[in-house]
Design a protein around this motif. Structure first.
Motif, PDB file in Angstrom:
ATOM      1  N   LEU A 131       0.700  -1.166  -0.035  1.00  0.00           N
ATOM      2  CA  LEU A 131       0.058   0.021   0.073  1.00  0.00           C
ATOM      3  C   LEU A 131       0.756   1.256  -0.020  1.00  0.00           C
ATOM      4  O   LEU A 131       1.799   1.447   0.753  1.00  0.00           O
ATOM      5  N   ILE A 132       0.703   2.303  -0.972  1.00  0.00           N
ATOM      6  CA  ILE A 132       1.360   3.224  -0.877  1.00  0.00           C
ATOM      7  C   ILE A 132       0.161   4.689  -0.708  1.00  0.00           C
ATOM      8  O   ILE A 132      -0.703   4.590  -1.624  1.00  0.00           O
ATOM      9  N   LEU A 133       0.596   5.584   0.228  1.00  0.00           N
ATOM     10  CA  LEU A 133      -0.385   6.533   0.686  1.00  0.00           C
ATOM     11  C   LEU A 133       0.357   7.818   0.143  1.00  0.00           C
ATOM     12  O   LEU A 133       1.631   8.208   0.789  1.00  0.00           O
ATOM     13  N   ASN A 134      -0.167   8.679  -0.491  1.00  0.00           N
ATOM     14  CA  ASN A 134       0.101   9.946  -0.765  1.00  0.00           C
ATOM     15  C   ASN A 134       0.066  11.082  -0.075  1.00  0.00           C
ATOM     16  O   ASN A 134      -1.467  11.289  -0.211  1.00  0.00           O
TER      17      ASN A 134
ATOM     18  N   SER B 133       0.089  16.106  -6.225  1.00  0.00           N
ATOM     19  CA  SER B 133      -0.665  15.432  -7.320  1.00  0.00           C
ATOM     20  C   SER B 133      -1.797  16.204  -7.761  1.00  0.00           C
ATOM     21  O   SER B 133      -2.217  16.276  -8.939  1.00  0.00           O
ATOM     22  N   LEU B 134      -2.310  17.219  -6.890  1.00  0.00           N
ATOM     23  CA  LEU B 134      -3.449  17.937  -7.284  1.00  0.00           C
ATOM     24  C   LEU B 134      -3.039  18.846  -8.429  1.00  0.00           C
ATOM     25  O   LEU B 134      -3.927  19.403  -9.082  1.00  0.00           O
ATOM     26  N   SER B 135      -1.736  19.392  -8.374  1.00  0.00           N
ATOM     27  CA  SER B 135      -1.329  20.090  -9.324  1.00  0.00           C
ATOM     28  C   SER B 135      -0.341  19.394 -10.671  1.00  0.00           C
ATOM     29  O   SER B 135       0.213  19.930 -11.250  1.00  0.00           O
ATOM     30  N   GLY B 136      -0.548  18.157 -10.501  1.00  0.00           N
ATOM     31  CA  GLY B 136      -0.083  17.270 -11.613  1.00  0.00           C
ATOM     32  C   GLY B 136       1.358  16.797 -11.252  1.00  0.00           C
ATOM     33  O   GLY B 136       2.087  16.322 -12.142  1.00  0.00           O
TER      34      GLY B 136
ATOM     35  N   TYR C  14      -8.092  14.804  -2.915  1.00  0.00           N
ATOM     36  CA  TYR C  14      -9.288  14.407  -3.711  1.00  0.00           C
ATOM     37  C   TYR C  14      -9.899  15.506  -4.551  1.00  0.00           C
ATOM     38  O   TYR C  14      -9.278  16.549  -4.446  1.00  0.00           O
ATOM     39  N   GLY C  15     -10.453  15.110  -5.697  1.00  0.00           N
ATOM     40  CA  GLY C  15     -10.884  16.096  -6.458  1.00  0.00           C
ATOM     41  C   GLY C  15     -12.081  15.576  -7.549  1.00  0.00           C
ATOM     42  O   GLY C  15     -12.340  14.342  -7.304  1.00  0.00           O
ATOM     43  N   ASN C  16     -12.457  16.222  -8.398  1.00  0.00           N
ATOM     44  CA  ASN C  16     -13.580  15.718  -9.330  1.00  0.00           C
ATOM     45  C   ASN C  16     -13.080  14.784 -10.391  1.00  0.00           C
ATOM     46  O   ASN C  16     -13.650  13.890 -10.694  1.00  0.00           O
ATOM     47  N   GLU C  17     -11.784  15.134 -10.537  1.00  0.00           N
ATOM     48  CA  GLU C  17     -10.960  14.169 -11.801  1.00  0.00           C
ATOM     49  C   GLU C  17      -9.948  13.547 -10.855  1.00  0.00           C
ATOM     50  O   GLU C  17      -9.422  13.793  -9.658  1.00  0.00           O
ATOM     51  N   PRO C  18      -9.470  12.446 -11.535  1.00  0.00           N
ATOM     52  CA  PRO C  18      -8.559  11.749 -10.792  1.00  0.00           C
ATOM     53  C   PRO C  18      -7.295  12.265 -10.524  1.00  0.00           C
ATOM     54  O   PRO C  18      -6.857  12.942 -11.423  1.00  0.00           O
ATOM     55  N   THR C  19      -6.559  12.306  -9.328  1.00  0.00           N
ATOM     56  CA  THR C  19      -5.431  13.049  -9.111  1.00  0.00           C
ATOM     57  C   THR C  19      -4.184  12.327 -10.028  1.00  0.00           C
ATOM     58  O   THR C  19      -4.241  11.126 -10.536  1.00  0.00           O
ATOM     59  N   ALA C  20      -3.254  13.073  -9.945  1.00  0.00           N
ATOM     60  CA  ALA C  20      -2.017  12.424 -10.701  1.00  0.00           C
ATOM     61  C   ALA C  20      -1.529  11.171 -10.008  1.00  0.00           C
ATOM     62  O   ALA C  20      -1.164  10.379 -10.549  1.00  0.00           O
ATOM     63  N   PHE C  21      -1.504  11.271  -8.634  1.00  0.00           N
ATOM     64  CA  PHE C  21      -1.090   9.919  -8.091  1.00  0.00           C
ATOM     65  C   PHE C  21      -2.052   8.888  -8.332  1.00  0.00           C
ATOM     66  O   PHE C  21      -1.668   7.536  -8.427  1.00  0.00           O
TER      67      PHE C  21
ATOM     68  N   GLY D 178      -0.146  -0.588 -12.512  1.00  0.00           N
ATOM     69  CA  GLY D 178      -0.576  -1.978 -12.147  1.00  0.00           C
ATOM     70  C   GLY D 178      -1.249  -2.048 -10.798  1.00  0.00           C
ATOM     71  O   GLY D 178      -1.474  -3.352 -10.284  1.00  0.00           O
ATOM     72  N   ALA D 179      -1.682  -1.199 -10.185  1.00  0.00           N
ATOM     73  CA  ALA D 179      -2.255  -1.221  -8.671  1.00  0.00           C
ATOM     74  C   ALA D 179      -3.771  -1.786  -9.096  1.00  0.00           C
ATOM     75  O   ALA D 179      -4.596  -1.626  -9.900  1.00  0.00           O
ATOM     76  N   ARG D 180      -4.089  -2.757  -7.885  1.00  0.00           N
ATOM     77  CA  ARG D 180      -5.122  -3.342  -7.900  1.00  0.00           C
ATOM     78  C   ARG D 180      -6.556  -2.383  -7.636  1.00  0.00           C
ATOM     79  O   ARG D 180      -7.588  -2.387  -8.173  1.00  0.00           O
ATOM     80  N   LEU D 181      -6.027  -1.263  -6.625  1.00  0.00           N
ATOM     81  CA  LEU D 181      -6.929  -0.199  -6.365  1.00  0.00           C
ATOM     82  C   LEU D 181      -6.194   1.154  -6.471  1.00  0.00           C
ATOM     83  O   LEU D 181      -4.960   0.961  -5.771  1.00  0.00           O
ATOM     84  N   SER D 182      -6.561   2.120  -7.072  1.00  0.00           N
ATOM     85  CA  SER D 182      -5.972   3.545  -6.850  1.00  0.00           C
ATOM     86  C   SER D 182      -7.015   4.437  -6.565  1.00  0.00           C
ATOM     87  O   SER D 182      -8.026   4.689  -7.488  1.00  0.00           O
ATOM     88  N   LEU D 183      -6.955   4.984  -5.229  1.00  0.00           N
ATOM     89  CA  LEU D 183      -8.344   5.538  -4.609  1.00  0.00           C
ATOM     90  C   LEU D 183      -7.979   7.036  -4.401  1.00  0.00           C
ATOM     91  O   LEU D 183      -6.561   7.356  -4.081  1.00  0.00           O
TER      92      LEU D 183
END
Length: 278
Positions: free
Chosen positions: A188-191, A196-199, A220-227, A235-240
């Motif tokens: 698990l990697i936690l950012n 990442s909000l600014s790319g 969090y944001g309306n679009e997926p963050t860069a991370f 290849g992450a199983r989940l990217s949240l």
């Protein structure tokens, strides 16, 4: 005449905050009579503004960037998790007039990971990116889940090492620079950076993820963050992202204030559905 208990979130910037909406939904769901507003408060204005809020009858506050360390200093008493993190995001007026400070960020994250996404931290290798205030608030609750190891990586190595030292008494934790991650893999990697909000992303090795690993961005944001996008690309199983954490930490604050625990899943699903339509 019945008075409505007042709550608020202070921060700068604050216009984007979903907290007023979340707490109003909690209040409707649980039949609680309260008001909750977002107020732009700078670090310089914080001491006088928070003092005035409670003197005017306010019952509780949430504090976000850049006020969590100031809220820690303002609180008369602190919970154990607030003392460990040295940051407070929840203030509550006690019956004797004292102000209790708590930090619900870490438990909100762990609840989202374990209950909403069915992830396991026990026996896992976990990496936190960043050694700032966001990391400080989540380390204690993560170590409480007994991961095999927890690594904090930061652009400035010394900052990560010093932060890890503070928590070594409660778990296996170490700090390092990003350049030292080359031969390591994590479940698990936690950012915990805001980059990442600014790319922007730290320089991460391509093979950092173990098999069936997951990624989680506290932002969090309306679009997926860069991370979040990086996680899927590698290849992450989940990217949240951190929408679930936002709602879960708010629910913990609501419980502290009102003694009633709201249901979070309907609120998460509502907010997630709205942003997908945006």
């Amino acid at each position: 005449m019945t008075t409505t208990d007042r709550y608020a979130v202070f921060g700068s910037p604050i216009k984007h905050s979903k907290s007023p909406r979340i707490h109003r939904l909690f209040a409707e769901q649980t039949g609680q009579a309260l008001s909750y507003e977002a107020q732009e408060v700078t670090a310089e204005a914080f001491p006088a503004t928070v003092k005035g809020f409670f003197e005017a009858g306010g019952k509780g506050l949430n504090c976000t960037v850049p006020l969590k360390e100031l809220a820690y200093r303002f609180a008369t008493h602190k919970t154990e998790r607030a003392q460990r993190s040295k940051a407070v995001n929840t203030l509550v007026l006690q019956t004797d007039g004292a102000i209790l400070g708590d930090n619900t960020d870490g438990c909100g994250l762990v609840t989202d990971l374990l209950h909403n996404h069915r992830l396991t931290l026990t026996g896992k290798n976990v990496l936190i990116l960043g050694a700032g205030g966001a990391s400080r608030g989540i380390i204690g609750p993560i170590l409480g889940q007994s991961p095999t190891r927890l690594v904090v990586a930061n652009r400035t190595t010394d900052k990560a090492v010093l932060l890890a030292e503070e928590f070594k008494s409660i778990g296996d934790i170490s700090g390092c620079g990003f350049e030292e991650l080359g031969r390591l893999q994590f479940d698990l990697i936690l950012n915990a950076t805001a980059a990442s909000l600014s790319g922007q992303l730290p320089p991460l090795p391509d093979r950092l993820l173990a098999s069936q690993a997951s990624c989680y961005d506290l932002a969090y944001g309306n679009e997926p963050t860069a991370f979040v996008r990086w996680g899927f690309a590698h290849g992450a199983r989940l990217s949240l992202d951190g929408l679930g954490m936002l709602v879960e930490q708010a629910a913990e604050a609501f419980f502290i204030w009102r003694g009633v625990r709201p249901q979070t899943r309907p609120v998460i699903e509502l907010l997630d559905g709205e942003r997908k339509k945006a």
